[in-house]
Write a protein that holds these residues in place. Structure first.
Motif, short mmCIF file in Angstrom:
data_model
loop_
_atom_site.label_atom_id
_atom_site.label_comp_id
_atom_site.label_asym_id
_atom_site.label_seq_id
_atom_site.Cartn_x
_atom_site.Cartn_y
_atom_site.Cartn_z
N ILE A 1 4.46 -12.06 19.41
CA ILE A 1 4.89 -11.19 18.44
C ILE A 1 4.21 -11.63 17.06
O ILE A 1 4.12 -12.83 16.87
N ALA A 2 3.61 -10.63 16.30
CA ALA A 2 3.17 -10.90 14.93
C ALA A 2 4.13 -10.15 14.08
O ALA A 2 4.65 -9.08 14.44
N SER A 3 3.95 -10.60 12.63
CA SER A 3 5.09 -9.91 11.54
C SER A 3 4.13 -9.27 10.38
O SER A 3 3.05 -9.74 10.36
N LEU A 4 4.95 -8.17 10.04
CA LEU A 4 4.30 -7.53 8.85
C LEU A 4 5.38 -7.38 7.71
O LEU A 4 5.90 -6.77 7.81
N ILE A 5 5.10 -8.21 6.62
CA ILE A 5 6.06 -8.40 5.54
C ILE A 5 5.70 -7.21 4.61
O ILE A 5 4.62 -7.02 4.31
N VAL A 6 6.50 -6.28 4.53
CA VAL A 6 6.03 -4.99 3.76
C VAL A 6 6.71 -5.10 2.31
O VAL A 6 7.84 -5.00 1.98
N ASP A 7 5.75 -4.79 1.31
CA ASP A 7 6.01 -4.94 -0.05
C ASP A 7 6.34 -3.17 -0.35
O ASP A 7 6.23 -2.42 0.50
N CYS A 8 6.64 -3.02 -1.59
CA CYS A 8 6.68 -1.59 -2.10
C CYS A 8 5.55 -1.23 -2.79
O CYS A 8 4.79 -1.95 -2.93
N GLN A 9 5.37 -0.03 -2.62
CA GLN A 9 3.97 0.69 -3.07
C GLN A 9 3.71 0.16 -4.50
O GLN A 9 4.90 -0.04 -5.18
N SER A 10 2.74 -0.27 -4.89
CA SER A 10 2.14 -0.70 -6.27
C SER A 10 2.54 -0.35 -7.48
O SER A 10 2.94 -1.04 -8.32
N ASP A 11 2.98 1.05 -7.44
CA ASP A 11 3.48 1.41 -8.62
C ASP A 11 5.08 1.67 -8.78
O ASP A 11 5.59 2.28 -9.60
N SER A 12 5.72 0.75 -8.19
CA SER A 12 7.24 0.91 -7.96
C SER A 12 8.08 0.16 -9.12
O SER A 12 9.02 0.31 -9.51
N GLY A 13 7.19 -0.73 -9.95
CA GLY A 13 8.02 -1.40 -10.53
C GLY A 13 8.76 -2.69 -10.17
O GLY A 13 8.35 -3.08 -9.15
N ASP A 14 9.89 -3.02 -10.79
CA ASP A 14 10.65 -4.06 -10.27
C ASP A 14 11.69 -3.73 -9.36
O ASP A 14 12.24 -4.60 -8.75
N VAL B 1 11.12 -5.53 -3.58
CA VAL B 1 9.67 -5.67 -4.18
C VAL B 1 9.10 -7.29 -4.02
O VAL B 1 9.75 -7.84 -4.41
N VAL B 2 7.94 -7.28 -3.25
CA VAL B 2 7.64 -8.67 -2.53
C VAL B 2 6.65 -9.32 -3.48
O VAL B 2 6.50 -10.30 -3.99
N ARG B 3 5.40 -8.53 -3.79
CA ARG B 3 4.28 -8.97 -4.35
C ARG B 3 3.90 -10.28 -4.27
O ARG B 3 3.87 -11.48 -4.74
N PRO B 4 3.41 -10.54 -2.91
CA PRO B 4 3.26 -11.79 -2.26
C PRO B 4 1.74 -12.30 -2.91
O PRO B 4 0.70 -11.72 -3.29
N VAL B 5 1.62 -13.76 -2.64
CA VAL B 5 0.57 -14.47 -2.90
C VAL B 5 0.28 -15.30 -1.70
O VAL B 5 0.96 -16.12 -1.29
N VAL B 6 -1.10 -15.14 -1.20
CA VAL B 6 -1.59 -15.86 0.04
C VAL B 6 -2.66 -16.68 -0.18
O VAL B 6 -3.57 -16.14 -1.06
N VAL C 1 4.16 3.32 4.44
CA VAL C 1 4.08 2.03 5.53
C VAL C 1 3.21 2.07 6.85
O VAL C 1 2.73 1.32 7.31
N ASP C 2 3.15 3.49 7.43
CA ASP C 2 2.64 3.62 8.45
C ASP C 2 0.93 3.51 8.24
O ASP C 2 0.48 3.02 9.21
N LYS C 3 0.44 3.83 7.03
CA LYS C 3 -0.81 3.59 6.69
C LYS C 3 -1.30 1.95 6.84
O LYS C 3 -1.96 1.64 7.29
N LEU C 4 -0.18 1.21 6.30
CA LEU C 4 -0.18 -0.17 6.63
C LEU C 4 -0.17 -0.62 8.12
O LEU C 4 -1.14 -1.38 8.36
N ILE C 5 0.55 -0.13 8.66
CA ILE C 5 0.83 -0.38 10.21
C ILE C 5 -0.56 -0.30 10.86
O ILE C 5 -1.05 -0.88 11.84
N ALA C 6 -1.18 1.05 10.57
CA ALA C 6 -2.40 1.64 11.18
C ALA C 6 -3.42 0.70 11.02
O ALA C 6 -4.48 0.35 11.69
N GLU C 7 -3.50 0.23 9.50
CA GLU C 7 -4.55 -0.89 9.45
C GLU C 7 -4.44 -2.14 10.33
O GLU C 7 -5.55 -2.65 10.77
N VAL C 8 -3.22 -2.54 10.39
CA VAL C 8 -3.15 -3.86 11.21
C VAL C 8 -3.30 -3.67 12.68
O VAL C 8 -3.91 -4.42 13.23
#
Length: 288
Positions: free
Chosen positions: A109-122, A77-82, A138-145
């Motif tokens: 090479i570009a990278s994509l840090i993957v968080d867990c889906q938003s209602d996963s909790g901790d 679970v990442v919950r990133p801040v940019v 995750v594939d939906k996120l990849i498709a957006e990138v």
């Protein structure tokens, strides 16, 4: 007449010099090799859920062709801040893949840090990480990138520790979606105490994409033994990149700052992974 400088003016001048000398780049203490551009990417899932990630490119790259999908370890679970184009905080800032991403990202090479889906909790549960739902999210996120960066032609999965559940199962759920999977500090003892049964008896032959294991020879974690990695890679004829050495080890055996997290060898490991992503071959099987 000599100009008088107030303390406030001097502070602003010093800050301007620092910002000009040291461009924005990733955090977490390791020596930087490239300046990074980072942004939050988010897609809507079913219900009110969201799938979030951090998309990272080199500031000198306009058309990366490879996307390294980073699947971090426990609790995943990442919950990133940019802020201002740089990831400044997350729940997993010390994770090997996250703190070392600047050694992987370059003009190709570009990278994509993957968080867990938003209602996963901790905790991003092992059951979910092994599921087709995880792969689809995750594939939906990849498709957006890929929509944002049409030059991307190959997607590589890179998991570490608990994240190797995702890097192992996702290619089975979507065999044509990825160019390869790289498992670092992989879960090798699924029947150990507090381990992840989803990888019990896992058949790596079911994965049709090229796979690689990267493992420290002295990994102290009882869930990710080197002997276990050697047994798996020998059985399934998967290349094993063996890492030795490192420095400044500290903390729990299964945490990010021991040999388990390739402490002191981040640059060498990531550059080796970069070669695999670019060429499809593991030319260096030992990293000293």
């Amino acid at each position: 007449m000599m100009m008088q400088f107030t303390p406030y003016f001097i502070k602003l001048l010093f800050l301007a010099i620092v910002l000009q000398t040291y461009p924005a780049s990733a955090q977490d203490g390791a020596t930087q090799t490239v300046s990074l551009n980072e942004e939050i990417v988010s897609v809507d899932l079913s219900g009110d859920r969201k799938q979030v990630g951090v998309y990272t490119t080199s500031s000198s790259s306009k058309n990366p062709t490879r996307l390294a999908v980073l699947l971090p370890g426990y609790p995943s679970v990442v919950r990133p801040v940019v802020e201002n184009g740089v990831m400044t905080n997350s729940r997993l800032s010390g994770n090997f893949l996250i703190r070392s991403r600047q050694f992987l990202v370059d003009e190709m090479i570009a990278s994509l840090i993957v968080d867990c889906q938003s209602d996963s909790g901790d905790l991003c549960s092992s059951t979910y990480q092994a599921s087709q739902q995880r792969q689809e999210d995750v594939d939906k996120l990849i498709a957006e990138v890929k929509r944002r960066t049409p030059s991307i032609s190959e997607v590589w999965l890179i998991g570490t520790s608990m994240g190797t559940i995702s890097s192992s199962f996702m290619p089975i759920h979507n065999p044509s979606g990825y160019a390869g999977a790289i498992h670092t500090a992989s879960i090798t003892e699924p029947y150990a105490r507090n381990s992840y049964r989803e990888l019990g008896g896992f058949d790596y032959k079911k994965t049709t994409v090229p796979q690689y294991f990267v493992h420290h020879a002295a990994d102290p974690c009882f869930l990710t033994t080197y002997a276990g990695a050697k047994s798996i890679t020998d059985k399934y004829k998967i290349p094993l990149i063996t890492v030795t050495g490192g420095s400044d080890f500290k903390g729990d055996a299964c945490k990010a700052f021991t040999e388990h997290g390739f402490r002191g060898k981040e640059k060498d490991v990531m550059r080796n992974i970069g070669v695999i992503i670019k060429t499809g071959r593991a030319d260096q099987l030992v990293i000293n």
